[in-house]
Design a protein around this motif. Structure first.
Motif: not given
Lengths: 290, 290
Positions: B7, B10, B15, B32, B34, B40, B43-44, B49, B131
């Motif tokens: 991805l 993100c 997302g 992912g 970004s 990023t 997002a994690r 991700i 995200v």
């Protein structure tokens, strides 16, 4: 508690008011009148009104609350037709989206009785018309603007204020002039733009194909284009100076964006879009948007 | 079932794709990347991700599905940066709102590998970015437009088609040119108008007071004005010819309405509004608006 509401105009706005009033236990009986007897009959069949009157003055006879829910250009004739029936204990209100023309019409039609009339604008609506869509919740949580003139009787204003608050409205008071300037910007011009966009697309040979691909952004942006033509015809003509004024501001802002796009000035363009995006995001988080 | 989604970008769009794919059980692992490592990492942390890659090429290593979810002007450089990692078994897609510039960027960046790239436009979005708003349901029930070029490999198109359908999309295929003409009308111009209206109101001394009175019609009409500035800067510049063409149609339709208002030609005005209202009401009842 009112004994009898005379509802003149049994459409979405009027019907929703009747249902809200009934649900709140604020009215004993609703007598309705519409220009089309089929509409009045439908309102009665749906239980929105309790009895159908054959004329506006007959609906008003015996009422202590009168609501005009007709296109704004019909205000003067409607008020003239009921003037003989008005009594000092009555509260008369409208729900029109413009207010300068409505208070002028009221002055001309009601003369020394104009003090009974409290000009009101509930900031609510739907993209469908007709009493079958009447909804007791339409006004709940919405703005309600009262635009009194010097001759409006103070106890009538208080009565109207308390009534709309009981239906869940946030009540504000403005002069008719302030009202019409504000709503030219945040309602009348947006409607005009939405009508123009729909006509623009529909007039193109590929218009139907374009529309078949449109998504949720288009759905929300264009929703107000489906508003009732007779209502909006009157609003746009009644408030044409303020709408034209807002149109000039809008065209200037549009030209500024367009110039940045044409020149490929991406930083400047982003700055302008960012200003719009922040303005809208700030509005969204204000209580008004709930 | 894909082994690994790379991805790239993100945000809300990327997302939401990752979450939808995971929920549908269509991907084993999401890596992912970004531009901002803070994005990023967020997002994690949110589970959108599974692993954060320190660069776009490292995200793509080992992936069998690659999604670009970046502003369209970043397409060319992003594709160039991952080209060395591309393998024949990979499916590469984007989610950009314009398609002619994206396919041109893909031709330049990917050269003989351009057949792996399936240009996609999911007709979905929200007026919030980031995200943290990613939503597994964002694409469900929405249009998804695939705009293949001659060199796009047929099995890749079929794979993309099946994938988006599995996420609940109505998949359509258009040429990049047809796509950009249609979305100039139903999306890009409406966004430009909404940005202009917000800036127009915000620039007036009474703007804040006007906005404090606005209601649900304004809320829906202006929602798209809050869209992400970087995304829309790129879209409006990339598709400027088609947007300018739609602007001419729109200004003509607006001038026609304005002329009737100025002349007080109420019958003609009502006829024009009625045309818009019917066009919108007909669209509303089409499956596209669901």
């Amino acid at each position: 508690m009112f004994e009898q509401l005379a509802l003149i105009g049994c459409g979405l706005m009027g019907g929703s008011f009747a249902l809200a009033l009934k649900r709140a236990g604020l009215v004993r009986r609703v007598v309705g009148y519409s220009q089309s007897s089929a509409t009045t009959e439908r309102a009665r069949a749906l239980g929105v009104i309790d009895a159908a009157a054959p004329s506006a003055p007959l609906a008003v006879t015996g009422a202590d609350l009168v609501l005009l829910a007709v296109p704004v250009a019909a205000t003067e004739n409607t008020l003239k037709s009921i003037r003989e029936q008005l009594k000092p204990d009555m509260l008369v209100m409208d729900v029109g989206s413009t207010k300068r023309d409505v208070v002028d019409a009221a002055r001309r039609a009601l003369k020394q009785d104009v003090g009974l009339f409290v000009p009101c604008h509930p900031v609510a609506g739907r993209e469908v018309a007709g009493v079958e869509y009447a909804d007791a919740d339409l006004y709940n949580g919405k703005h309600l603007i009262i635009t009194p003139i010097e001759r409006t009787l103070a106890p009538k204003i208080e009565q109207a204020d308390a009534l709309w608050r009981a239906l869940g409205c946030n009540v504000a008071r403005l002069s008719p002039e302030q009202h019409d300037a504000a709503f030219a910007a945040v309602s009348h011009l947006p409607h005009l733009i939405a009508f123009a966009l729909m006509n623009s697309i529909a007039a193109q040979p590929e218009g139907a194909a374009f529309l078949s691909l449109a998504g949720p952004g288009f759905r929300d942006f264009s929703r107000i284009a489906a508003s009732t033509p007779q209502v909006w015809r009157d609003v746009l003509v009644a408030n044409r100076e303020e709408v034209a004024n807002q149109m000039r501001h809008f065209q200037q802002a549009l030209a500024e964006l367009q110039a940045r796009i044409d020149a490929g000035q991406t930083d400047e363009l982003e700055r302008l879009i960012n200003r719009a995006s922040r303005a809208r995001a700030n509005w969204r988080s204000s209580p008004a948007s709930k």
